[in-house]
Design a protein around this motif. Structure first.
Motif, short mmCIF file in Angstrom:
data_model
loop_
_atom_site.label_atom_id
_atom_site.label_comp_id
_atom_site.label_asym_id
_atom_site.label_seq_id
_atom_site.Cartn_x
_atom_site.Cartn_y
_atom_site.Cartn_z
N SER A 60 0.83 -1.20 0.00
CA SER A 60 0.00 0.00 0.00
C SER A 60 0.87 1.26 0.00
CB SER A 60 -0.94 0.02 1.22
OG SER A 60 -0.21 -0.03 2.42
N ARG A 61 2.10 1.11 0.47
CA ARG A 61 3.07 2.21 0.41
C ARG A 61 4.45 1.61 0.20
NH1 ARG A 61 2.33 7.74 3.54
NH2 ARG A 61 3.95 8.94 2.47
N ASN A 62 5.17 2.13 -0.77
CA ASN A 62 6.46 1.56 -1.17
C ASN A 62 7.44 1.54 0.00
OD1 ASN A 62 9.33 1.78 -2.38
ND2 ASN A 62 8.05 1.08 -4.08
N SER A 63 8.09 0.38 0.23
CA SER A 63 9.03 0.24 1.35
C SER A 63 10.22 1.17 1.22
CB SER A 63 9.51 -1.22 1.43
OG SER A 63 8.46 -2.08 1.74
N THR A 64 10.66 1.41 0.01
CA THR A 64 11.78 2.33 -0.20
C THR A 64 11.42 3.73 0.27
OG1 THR A 64 12.49 1.04 -2.11
CG2 THR A 64 13.37 3.27 -1.91
N GLU A 65 10.20 4.14 0.01
CA GLU A 65 9.72 5.44 0.46
C GLU A 65 9.68 5.51 1.99
OE1 GLU A 65 5.61 8.11 0.22
OE2 GLU A 65 5.88 6.39 -1.12
N ILE A 66 9.22 4.42 2.62
CA ILE A 66 9.15 4.39 4.08
C ILE A 66 10.55 4.44 4.68
CG2 ILE A 66 8.49 2.99 6.08
CD1 ILE A 66 6.14 1.96 4.42
N ASP A 67 11.50 3.70 4.09
CA ASP A 67 12.87 3.67 4.61
C ASP A 67 13.53 5.04 4.59
OD1 ASP A 67 12.76 0.98 5.20
OD2 ASP A 67 13.60 0.35 3.27
N ALA A 68 13.08 5.90 3.70
CA ALA A 68 13.66 7.25 3.61
C ALA A 68 13.09 8.18 4.68
CB ALA A 68 13.40 7.83 2.22
N MET A 69 12.05 7.75 5.38
CA MET A 69 11.42 8.57 6.40
C MET A 69 12.11 8.42 7.75
SD MET A 69 7.39 7.77 5.70
CE MET A 69 6.61 8.07 4.12
N ASP A 70 11.81 9.33 8.66
CA ASP A 70 12.30 9.24 10.04
C ASP A 70 11.30 8.38 10.83
OD1 ASP A 70 14.55 10.90 9.68
OD2 ASP A 70 13.26 12.67 9.79
N ILE A 71 11.50 7.08 10.78
CA ILE A 71 10.56 6.15 11.40
C ILE A 71 10.98 5.82 12.82
CG2 ILE A 71 9.51 3.87 11.27
CD1 ILE A 71 8.59 5.79 9.09
N SER A 72 10.07 6.04 13.75
CA SER A 72 10.30 5.66 15.14
C SER A 72 9.74 4.26 15.35
CB SER A 72 9.59 6.65 16.08
OG SER A 72 9.69 6.22 17.43
N GLU A 73 10.62 3.30 15.63
CA GLU A 73 10.18 1.93 15.88
C GLU A 73 9.95 1.76 17.39
OE1 GLU A 73 12.06 -1.29 13.83
OE2 GLU A 73 13.00 0.07 12.38
N PRO A 74 8.79 1.23 17.79
CA PRO A 74 8.43 1.22 19.21
C PRO A 74 9.14 0.13 20.02
CG PRO A 74 6.75 0.10 17.96
CD PRO A 74 7.73 0.63 16.95
N ALA A 75 9.25 0.40 21.30
CA ALA A 75 9.72 -0.60 22.27
C ALA A 75 8.51 -1.10 23.04
CB ALA A 75 10.73 0.02 23.21
N ASN A 76 8.49 -2.39 23.33
CA ASN A 76 7.40 -2.95 24.12
C ASN A 76 7.74 -2.80 25.60
OD1 ASN A 76 5.99 -5.90 25.22
ND2 ASN A 76 4.80 -4.48 24.01
N ILE A 77 6.86 -2.15 26.34
CA ILE A 77 7.09 -1.95 27.77
C ILE A 77 5.94 -2.59 28.55
CG2 ILE A 77 8.36 0.19 27.39
CD1 ILE A 77 5.88 1.71 28.37
N ASN A 78 6.23 -2.94 29.80
CA ASN A 78 5.23 -3.54 30.67
C ASN A 78 5.10 -2.73 31.95
OD1 ASN A 78 4.63 -6.17 29.20
ND2 ASN A 78 6.84 -6.33 29.41
N PHE A 79 3.92 -2.75 32.52
CA PHE A 79 3.69 -2.08 33.80
C PHE A 79 2.56 -2.82 34.51
CE2 PHE A 79 1.00 -0.13 30.61
CZ PHE A 79 -0.21 0.00 31.23
N GLU A 80 2.43 -2.56 35.78
CA GLU A 80 1.35 -3.18 36.56
C GLU A 80 0.20 -2.22 36.74
OE1 GLU A 80 1.93 -5.21 40.16
OE2 GLU A 80 3.09 -6.83 39.26
N SER A 81 -1.01 -2.75 36.60
CA SER A 81 -2.21 -1.96 36.81
C SER A 81 -3.17 -2.78 37.64
CB SER A 81 -2.85 -1.59 35.47
OG SER A 81 -4.01 -0.81 35.66
N ASN A 82 -3.41 -2.35 38.85
CA ASN A 82 -4.29 -3.10 39.77
C ASN A 82 -3.85 -4.55 39.92
OD1 ASN A 82 -5.78 -0.71 39.83
ND2 ASN A 82 -7.22 -1.42 38.27
N GLY A 83 -2.52 -4.76 39.96
CA GLY A 83 -1.97 -6.08 40.15
C GLY A 83 -1.90 -6.94 38.91
N VAL A 84 -2.27 -6.38 37.75
CA VAL A 84 -2.25 -7.12 36.50
C VAL A 84 -1.15 -6.56 35.60
CG1 VAL A 84 -3.56 -7.78 34.44
CG2 VAL A 84 -4.71 -7.60 36.66
#
Length: 338
Positions: A70-94
């Motif tokens: 749907s969008r050319n990979s070469t075009e995406i690679d030229a962008m400033d792409i922020s790749e996410p980190a997976n983080i964990n936290f506790e919420s009400n013990g879960v």
């Protein structure tokens, strides 16, 4: 099988991972009798793409043929792409997980003495899923100096059976949204935001929140129960659950009864959890965006919130869109590759 961002192939009693470099999410799988899989694949730097994956049962790496992007990979690679980190936290013990995106723009030098503002996202559904795949809307913000936090709050789907086996609490995680919509997801959004502030990842005085549909309801519920957010945007968000029960189409009505309770038998719960009935608790500046032809969440809900908040002296704005509806947006996301 799509398991934790990996494509797994079962051959008899043997399960092996299919190598899919760059792709972490797969859908619409179609398996042929010629050792080929057709699917739609996405990844952090890959837009929605139609893939053909040859999976002959041998030790050689599987080969991927990209039929259409749907969008050319070469075009995406030229962008400033922020790749996410997976983080964990506790919420009400879960244990709850989220994707955290750092700001990224090569045209600017990071000021290490300051922390970035953050945009917290509430995904739609509410039983949908926040993934790490390429999303130009998130990159819009990260390229402009914002961090983005996308939370898979309790009730989110897409984790697979391995997640259930690895975490005993997953059954709680999955079921606690039943009859608890607007409570556990709200707590997870608030607690996830507190977690990244406590870890020194973002500026506590520049915390924004945005969500669409059920995510918009999550925005409003969060503002009622916390002052941690300094600005907000509700996009065709649910403000009146009683009005939703009366006006929405019948497909969504059954969904709401699972998430909240039977209507009208449990009308008191609908009223208690409706943000429109807690206007006096909202002090955060907020903007409302809504399509006038929305058949799921009537536009009047955003209009009523806007008018009543304005009367309360809260900084607010409203923008409506002619001939726009929720489903039109979803259809565009699905069919843009064609």
């Amino acid at each position: 099988m799509n398991v934790g961002g990996r494509l797994m192939l079962r051959h008899g009693d043997v399960v092996r991972e299919v190598e899919t470099p760059g792709y972490t999410m797969f859908s619409h799988l179609s398996i042929t009798n010629k050792d080929s899989i057709y699917c739609i694949g996405q990844g952090p730097r890959k837009s929605s793409s139609i893939l053909k994956i040859d999976v002959a049962y041998k030790k050689d790496p599987s080969s991927i043929t990209v039929i259409r992007e749907s969008r050319n990979s070469t075009e995406i690679d030229a962008m400033d792409i922020s790749e996410p980190a997976n983080i964990n936290f506790e919420s009400n013990g879960v244990k709850v997980s989220a994707w955290f995106y750092k700001p990224k723009n090569r045209s600017y030098i990071e000021n290490v003495s300051t922390l970035p503002p953050v945009l917290v996202l509430g995904h739609y559904g509410p039983t949908a899923y926040a993934s790490n795949v390429f999303d130009i809307k998130k990159q819009f913000f990260t390229s402009r100096g914002f961090a983005v936090l996308d939370i898979n709050y309790r009730g989110s789907t897409g984790f697979g059976s391995s997640f259930r086996h690895m975490f005993v609490n997953f059954l709680i995680f999955q079921c606690m949204l039943k009859n608890q919509w607007g409570i556990v997801d709200r707590d997870d959004i608030i607690n996830g935001t507190k977690a990244i502030i406590e870890r020194g990842l973002v500026d506590k005085d520049r915390v924004c929140i945005m969500g669409s549909s059920a995510g918009g309801y999550l925005v409003l519920a969060s503002l009622i129960h916390s002052d941690i957010f300094k600005a907000a945007v509700s996009i065709y968000g649910v403000a009146d659950l009683v009005g939703l029960a009366k006006d929405t189409h019948k497909f969504e009505k059954g969904y709401n009864e699972i998430l909240i309770g039977k209507y009208p038998e449990d009308e008191h719960i609908y009223k208690e959890r409706s943000p429109i009935n807690h206007i006096h608790k909202i002090k955060t500046p907020i903007a409302f965006l809504h399509g006038k032809e929305d058949t799921v969440v009537p536009v009047q809900q955003s209009i009523d919130m806007y008018e009543r908040l304005k009367m309360e002296g809260v900084t607010t704005a409203l923008m409506t869109f002619e001939s726009e509806s929720l489903f039109q947006h979803l259809e565009w996301d699905i069919f843009q590759m064609f």
